[in-house]
Write an enzyme that holds these catalytic residues in place. Structure first.
Site, PDB file in Angstrom:
ATOM      1  N   TYR A  13       0.806  -1.219   0.000  1.00  0.00           N
ATOM      2  CA  TYR A  13       0.000   0.000   0.000  1.00  0.00           C
ATOM      3  C   TYR A  13       0.844   1.277   0.000  1.00  0.00           C
ATOM      4  O   TYR A  13       0.333   2.359  -0.243  1.00  0.00           O
ATOM      5  CB  TYR A  13      -0.940   0.031   1.209  1.00  0.00           C
ATOM      6  CG  TYR A  13      -2.025  -1.029   1.183  1.00  0.00           C
ATOM      7  CD1 TYR A  13      -2.266  -1.798   0.053  1.00  0.00           C
ATOM      8  CD2 TYR A  13      -2.811  -1.269   2.299  1.00  0.00           C
ATOM      9  CE1 TYR A  13      -3.257  -2.764   0.030  1.00  0.00           C
ATOM     10  CE2 TYR A  13      -3.808  -2.237   2.295  1.00  0.00           C
ATOM     11  CZ  TYR A  13      -4.019  -2.980   1.157  1.00  0.00           C
ATOM     12  OH  TYR A  13      -4.999  -3.943   1.136  1.00  0.00           O
TER      13      TYR A  13
ATOM     14  N   LYS B 194       3.511 -15.366   2.071  1.00  0.00           N
ATOM     15  CA  LYS B 194       3.508 -16.236   0.891  1.00  0.00           C
ATOM     16  C   LYS B 194       4.958 -16.479   0.463  1.00  0.00           C
ATOM     17  O   LYS B 194       5.386 -16.101  -0.633  1.00  0.00           O
ATOM     18  CB  LYS B 194       2.706 -15.601  -0.244  1.00  0.00           C
ATOM     19  CG  LYS B 194       1.204 -15.723  -0.075  1.00  0.00           C
ATOM     20  CD  LYS B 194       0.701 -17.140  -0.289  1.00  0.00           C
ATOM     21  CE  LYS B 194       0.724 -17.510  -1.766  1.00  0.00           C
ATOM     22  NZ  LYS B 194       0.216 -18.895  -1.985  1.00  0.00           N
TER      23      LYS B 194
ATOM     24  N   ASP C 244      -2.928 -18.056   1.862  1.00  0.00           N
ATOM     25  CA  ASP C 244      -4.104 -18.705   1.307  1.00  0.00           C
ATOM     26  C   ASP C 244      -4.587 -19.835   2.211  1.00  0.00           C
ATOM     27  O   ASP C 244      -5.796 -20.016   2.414  1.00  0.00           O
ATOM     28  CB  ASP C 244      -3.842 -19.202  -0.115  1.00  0.00           C
ATOM     29  CG  ASP C 244      -2.532 -19.961  -0.261  1.00  0.00           C
ATOM     30  OD1 ASP C 244      -1.755 -20.015   0.706  1.00  0.00           O
ATOM     31  OD2 ASP C 244      -2.290 -20.504  -1.363  1.00  0.00           O
TER      32      ASP C 244
ATOM     33  N   ASP D  21      -5.218  -7.059   5.715  1.00  0.00           N
ATOM     34  CA  ASP D  21      -6.462  -6.438   5.267  1.00  0.00           C
ATOM     35  C   ASP D  21      -7.484  -7.509   4.905  1.00  0.00           C
ATOM     36  O   ASP D  21      -8.648  -7.475   5.322  1.00  0.00           O
ATOM     37  CB  ASP D  21      -6.160  -5.540   4.064  1.00  0.00           C
ATOM     38  CG  ASP D  21      -7.306  -4.589   3.730  1.00  0.00           C
ATOM     39  OD1 ASP D  21      -8.372  -4.690   4.354  1.00  0.00           O
ATOM     40  OD2 ASP D  21      -7.111  -3.755   2.831  1.00  0.00           O
TER      41      ASP D  21
ATOM     42  N   ASP E 149     -10.899  -9.114   7.404  1.00  0.00           N
ATOM     43  CA  ASP E 149     -12.284  -9.060   6.933  1.00  0.00           C
ATOM     44  C   ASP E 149     -12.903 -10.452   6.910  1.00  0.00           C
ATOM     45  O   ASP E 149     -14.091 -10.628   7.200  1.00  0.00           O
ATOM     46  CB  ASP E 149     -12.347  -8.440   5.534  1.00  0.00           C
ATOM     47  CG  ASP E 149     -12.384  -6.916   5.575  1.00  0.00           C
ATOM     48  OD1 ASP E 149     -12.085  -6.362   6.647  1.00  0.00           O
ATOM     49  OD2 ASP E 149     -12.709  -6.287   4.556  1.00  0.00           O
TER      50      ASP E 149
END
Length: 371
Positions: free
Chosen positions: A143, A194, A227, A251, A255
C-alpha cells in the site's frame, strides 16, 4: 471537569458520524458516572474534508491529530468520490494519518459474543468461544512501497504495478508486538506470508524465525501461507491465537475473520505506533473495521458496537483503564443478550433497532452494572 487527556474525533463519511456520535454518548456517561473526562476535539477527514477543503486531510487537522493522546475514527469513502483524482480520494486521508503517525501495528480482534453464536454463517461448534487477534503491519508493504503506477505499453495496452516491500526492522518491530500480545494471551503466534511465491514473504519468514530464536522465549510460533490461513479461518478458527501478517494479507484476513463473528459491524480495531522514549507517548488511532457503508448511511441503521468496542480498546491500550474497558465489553455482551438488534445481526424473533436504539440499550446496561 478539566482533563489533560485529549481525544481527537474524526467521524469521516457515510455511517462514520452516526456511530461516532452515539459512541460519544458513552464518553459523556464516563464523565458523569466515572469522572473520566477528555478534552474532545473534532476534525474533518476523507470525503467530508475534501468537500470543504479540496483535500482528504488538511495539514491543520493532521497537526491537531498528532498532538492528541488518542484518535477516535469513524470511516471514509463512498461512491460519491469514485471520480476524484487518486491522490484526493477519501481513503488517502486515512493512509496519510497512518503514515505520518507511524501507526505500524493494527490490532483487529475477532471475538464471538455468546449471544451472537447463531449470527455467524459457520456452525456454532466451530465459532463458539472464539477469541483471536489479527495483527496487521500497517505502514509498509504494497500500500505504500514504490515504485507503483500505471503506464502505457502501447496505444492499446497499459500496465498497472505495485511493489510489496519490507525491510528487516519493519518485520522485527511488528513481530515484537505479536510476541508481547501473545504473552498476555495464550502464548501462540502464527506468522503468515507467501514465502512460496513472494520474495518479501521469504524475508518475512526468515526475519520472524530469527526473531523468535532471539526474543520469542515461551512463545509457540508457527508459519503459514496466507491462502491456507484464509481456509483455516473458516475451517478451524480456534486453532489460532495471534496471527501476525503484512499489510495486504492483514487487510484480507481480518475481513474474513470479521464474518466469523457474524458481522463487520461488530469488529473494532486499534492502530498503534511505537512508544516515544522521551515522552512515553504512543500514537494511537481506534476505528471500526466496517467502513463507511454508504448504502445505509443517514438511515440510522448502522451498528454502533464496533465503534464502541474501539473506544473500549482506546481505554485499554492508550489510557490503561482496564476496568472501564471491561465494563464496556460487559455492557455490550449484556445488550446483545437483551434481545433487540441492529439489522446486520438480526435473528428470528428479535426486535429490530437502529443506531440510537442500540446505544440506548448499552447505556441502560452500563447503569445496571454500576448501580
Amino acid at each position: 471537569m478539566s482533563s489533560n487527556r485529549t481525544l481527537m474525533v474524526l467521524p469521516g463519511d457515510g455511517v462514520g458520524p452516526e456511530v461516532v456520535n452515539e459512541t460519544l454518548r458513552v464518553v459523556e456517561w464516563l464523565a458523569k458516572n466515572k469522572s473520566i473526562t477528555f478534552n474532545v476535539k473534532e476534525g474533518l477527514v476523507g470525503g467530508a474534508s475534501y468537500d470543504k477543503y479540496g483535500t482528504p486531510l488538511t495539514d491543520e487537522t493532521l497537526a491537531d491529530t498528532i498532538e492528541a493522546d488518542a484518535v477516535l475514527f469513524g470511516a471514509v469513502g463512498g461512491p460519491k468520490y469514485d471520480g476524484v483524482d487518486f491522490d484526493k480520494r477519501p481513503e488517502n486521508g486515512l493512509l496519510r494519518l497512518r503514515k505520518e503517525m507511524d501507526l505500524f501495528a493494527n490490532l483487529r480482534p475477532a471475538m464471538v459474543f455468546p449471544a451472537l453464536v447463531d449470527a455467524s454463517s459457520l456452525k456454532p461448534d466451530i465459532i463458539s468461544g472464539l477469541d483471536i487477534l489479527i495483527l496487521r503491519e500497517l505502514t509498509g508493504g504494497i500500500y505504500f512501497a514504490e515504485p507503483r503506477g500505471i503506464e502505457e505499453v502501447s496505444s492499446k495496452v497499459k500496465k498497472g504495478y505495485d511493489t510489496n516491500l519490507y525491510t528487516t526492522p519493519e518485520i522485527e518491530r511488528i513481530g515484537r508486538v505479536a510476541f508481547d500480545l501473545a504473552k498476555a494471551r495464550n502464548g501462540k503466534v502464527t506468522s503468515v506470508e507467501k514465502a512460496n511465491v513472494m520474495m518479501s514473504g521469504v524475508l518475512w519468514r526468515e526475519v520472524m524465525t530469527n526473531l523468535h530464536i532471539k526474543e520469542g522465549n515461551g512463545i509457540d510460533m508457527h508459519h503459514m501461507y496466507a491462502d491456507n490461513c484464509a481456509m483455516q479461518l473458516v475451517r478451524d478458527p480456534k486453532q489460532f491465537d495471534v496471527i501476525v501478517t503484512d499489510n495486504l494479507f492483514g487487510d484480507i484476513l481480518s475481513d474474513c475473520a470479521a464474518m466469523l463473528t457474524g458481522s463487520l459491524g461488530m469488529l473494532p480495531s486499534a492502530s498503534l505506533g511505537s512508544v516515544d522514549k522521551n515522552t512515553g507517548k504512543r500514537f494511537a488511532m481506534y476505528e471500526p473495521v466496517h467502513g463507511s457503508a454508504p448504502d445505509i448511511a443517514g438511515k440510522g441503521l448502522a451498528n454502533p458496537l464496533a465503534e464502541l468496542l474501539s473506544l473500549s480498546m482506546m481505554l485499554r491500550y492508550s489510557f490503561e483503564m482496564k476496568d472501564e474497558a471491561d465494563l464496556i465489553d460487559k455492557a455490550v455482551s449484556l445488550a446483545l443478550e437483551a434481545g433487540p438488534r441492529t439489522p446486520d445481526i438480526m435473528a428470528h424473533g428479535r426486535e429490530k433497532v437502529g443506531t440510537k436504539g442500540m446505544m440506548d440499550i448499552i447505556l441502560r446496561k452500563l447503569e445496571e452494572l454500576t448501580n
